[in-house]
Motif scaffolding. Sequence first.
Motif, short mmCIF file in Angstrom:
data_model
loop_
_atom_site.label_atom_id
_atom_site.label_comp_id
_atom_site.label_asym_id
_atom_site.label_seq_id
_atom_site.Cartn_x
_atom_site.Cartn_y
_atom_site.Cartn_z
N HIS A 167 -18.03 -1.74 3.94
CA HIS A 167 -18.52 -0.61 4.71
C HIS A 167 -17.75 0.68 4.60
O HIS A 167 -18.15 1.69 4.48
CB HIS A 167 -19.02 -1.07 5.98
CG HIS A 167 -19.51 0.14 7.09
ND1 HIS A 167 -20.79 0.41 7.09
CD2 HIS A 167 -19.11 0.74 7.69
CE1 HIS A 167 -20.98 1.36 7.92
NE2 HIS A 167 -19.79 1.93 8.54
N MET A 168 -16.52 0.57 4.74
CA MET A 168 -15.67 1.81 5.08
C MET A 168 -15.61 2.32 3.39
O MET A 168 -15.25 3.47 3.29
CB MET A 168 -14.41 1.12 5.82
CG MET A 168 -14.75 1.09 7.05
SD MET A 168 -12.92 0.96 8.18
CE MET A 168 -12.71 2.55 8.21
N ILE A 179 -2.80 -4.71 8.53
CA ILE A 179 -1.42 -4.68 9.20
C ILE A 179 -1.44 -5.03 10.63
O ILE A 179 -0.45 -5.89 11.39
CB ILE A 179 -0.79 -3.33 8.87
CG1 ILE A 179 -0.54 -3.32 7.27
CG2 ILE A 179 0.71 -3.15 9.29
CD1 ILE A 179 -0.10 -1.87 6.71
N ALA A 180 -1.97 -4.16 11.55
CA ALA A 180 -1.84 -4.02 12.72
C ALA A 180 -2.35 -5.39 13.55
O ALA A 180 -1.73 -6.06 14.20
CB ALA A 180 -2.89 -2.99 13.41
N LEU A 181 -3.53 -6.17 12.80
CA LEU A 181 -3.90 -7.47 13.41
C LEU A 181 -2.73 -8.55 13.08
O LEU A 181 -2.65 -9.35 13.95
CB LEU A 181 -5.07 -7.70 12.48
CG LEU A 181 -6.27 -7.16 13.16
CD1 LEU A 181 -7.60 -7.55 12.16
CD2 LEU A 181 -6.98 -7.14 14.47
N GLY A 182 -2.12 -8.53 12.02
CA GLY A 182 -1.08 -9.31 11.79
C GLY A 182 0.04 -9.08 12.67
O GLY A 182 0.62 -10.20 13.07
N LEU A 183 0.42 -7.79 13.08
CA LEU A 183 1.40 -7.97 14.04
C LEU A 183 1.19 -8.35 15.28
O LEU A 183 1.99 -9.01 16.05
CB LEU A 183 1.92 -6.33 14.19
CG LEU A 183 2.22 -5.58 12.82
CD1 LEU A 183 2.66 -4.17 12.87
CD2 LEU A 183 3.94 -6.29 12.66
N ILE A 242 0.87 -1.25 0.00
CA ILE A 242 0.06 0.32 -0.06
C ILE A 242 0.79 1.18 0.00
O ILE A 242 0.34 2.37 -0.36
CB ILE A 242 -1.00 0.08 1.02
CG1 ILE A 242 -0.16 0.02 2.38
CG2 ILE A 242 -1.77 -1.10 0.90
CD1 ILE A 242 -1.26 0.21 3.83
N TRP A 243 1.96 1.12 0.40
CA TRP A 243 2.98 2.19 0.34
C TRP A 243 3.74 2.62 -0.68
O TRP A 243 4.28 3.58 -1.02
CB TRP A 243 3.81 2.43 1.48
CG TRP A 243 3.06 2.78 3.16
CD1 TRP A 243 1.96 3.46 3.02
CD2 TRP A 243 3.05 2.19 4.29
NE1 TRP A 243 1.17 3.70 4.14
CE2 TRP A 243 2.22 2.72 5.03
CE3 TRP A 243 3.99 1.35 4.81
CZ2 TRP A 243 2.08 2.24 6.34
CZ3 TRP A 243 4.09 0.80 6.05
CH2 TRP A 243 2.89 1.50 7.07
N LEU A 244 3.94 1.70 -1.71
CA LEU A 244 4.81 1.70 -2.94
C LEU A 244 3.92 2.03 -3.98
O LEU A 244 2.61 1.69 -3.91
CB LEU A 244 5.19 0.34 -3.05
CG LEU A 244 6.67 -0.19 -2.33
CD1 LEU A 244 7.02 -1.51 -2.74
CD2 LEU A 244 7.80 0.82 -2.30
N PRO A 245 4.33 2.66 -5.01
CA PRO A 245 3.49 3.20 -6.15
C PRO A 245 2.98 1.65 -6.76
O PRO A 245 3.83 0.83 -6.94
CB PRO A 245 4.49 3.77 -7.00
CG PRO A 245 5.71 4.20 -6.20
CD PRO A 245 5.71 3.20 -5.00
N TYR A 298 -10.18 2.14 0.70
CA TYR A 298 -10.01 0.95 1.42
C TYR A 298 -8.70 1.22 2.63
O TYR A 298 -8.46 0.19 2.94
CB TYR A 298 -9.42 -0.30 0.52
CG TYR A 298 -10.67 -0.99 -0.25
CD1 TYR A 298 -11.65 -1.61 0.62
CD2 TYR A 298 -10.90 -0.72 -1.62
CE1 TYR A 298 -12.71 -1.97 -0.11
CE2 TYR A 298 -12.05 -1.28 -2.35
CZ TYR A 298 -12.67 -2.00 -1.53
OH TYR A 298 -13.93 -2.45 -2.03
N HIS A 299 -8.15 2.33 2.36
CA HIS A 299 -6.76 2.47 3.01
C HIS A 299 -6.99 2.25 4.65
O HIS A 299 -6.05 1.41 5.06
CB HIS A 299 -6.51 4.09 2.97
CG HIS A 299 -5.20 4.34 3.75
ND1 HIS A 299 -3.99 3.91 3.17
CD2 HIS A 299 -4.79 4.91 4.81
CE1 HIS A 299 -2.86 4.16 3.97
NE2 HIS A 299 -3.40 4.93 4.97
N ALA A 300 -7.90 2.50 5.26
CA ALA A 300 -8.17 2.22 6.73
C ALA A 300 -8.05 0.69 7.24
O ALA A 300 -7.52 0.25 7.98
CB ALA A 300 -9.33 2.93 7.22
#
Length: 402
Positions: free
Chosen positions: A360-361, A376-380, A296-299, A368-370
Amino acid sequence: MNTTRNWQTPVLVVLCGGILLGLSMGMRNVQSLFMLPMISERGWTREQFGLAIALQNIVWGLSQPLMGMIADRFGSVRVLLAGSALYAVGLYLEATAGSIASLNLGAGLLIGLALSGTAFATVYGAVSRIAAPAQRSWALGMTGAIGGLCQFAIVPITHGLMGALGWAAALVVIALLFVAAAPTSFALQDQLQEPPAAGQSMSSAIRAAFSHRGFWLLNAGFLACGFQLAFISNHLPAYLMDKGMQPGVAVTALAIILLTNIVGTYYCGYLGGKYSCKYLLSGLYLIRSAAIAAFIWLPISPTTVYLFAALMGLTWLGTVPLTNGIVSQVFGMKYLATLFGFVFFGHQLGAFFGVWLGAHMFDATHSYHAVWMIAIALGLLASLLHLPIDDRQMDFAKPLAA
């Protein structure tokens, strides 16, 4: 093999188990290809379609322990046959759905029940019981690999059917595939030859699991897996099209995920027989979070999409034989399908929120960013939760602590 049936060879068992698993999971994974054409023709929203698939996931999770109990008590064949029939009916109702209620019934309720009878808990439970202990890790890994190959094949087959016949007829054809594949269930006639551990009954096994701290840590970690996989498999095609990618990029990405999943699942099963499953799981969740963050952070480009798909595929369903391995290692084989069914509820709770929250979001924010950030947070978090799990075999003859 742990069986008295001479015809039930290791190759036949893993082949038939892989076919059933691959067809069941493959159809679940390509539901996202039907979302945009279906809502366009029916006039529905992404959230309405997403809610039906979210319902499918939560029904799967809620019904999995019950299906596991039936399989543990009466054998897996009945559950597999019933699941195949429910899948066929559910797909037909989805194809002919003219209302959201019909969609929820077919794609949500019936396919959710069908998945609990044809996917991981039932197939892996049967294979684990049939395989001799020395072959068990190989059998689980190979079943997952064959299942992964079938899942991979479902992507181009579905895409081709949709192009040639339309989305509704494609669903009907795949429903007929379930009818044709149902007889392979008989190869998974399981019968535990060894008695359960001393003092172990189904109720005592459930009580022991529910009192075990590691059981709940495993549940919580599996929630992250369900969230990530359900969100990606159901929303990645729409996300890529929103980013300007051609539809073929999404189809190729799904195919790459399922192709590399073959390698990942096999080697996770293989490594689970040599190393600690909990540490392997911790590493898999860490790799997933890193892959999502880079994506999501790379082009965005077809190259980054395909690299992301390959990394995700290598960790896609490798969590399942490893999680199954911890459950069987700690609690034994006798009630494996039942106990894995309870653990799997955590996975499906995460899947419900992955599908529904994504839709929903997006409808609320047009992004879909959020949801990617939550994944990511759940995986960590899952990576950390697996580290303190006590994976020593439980002594059922010893009274449970109050």
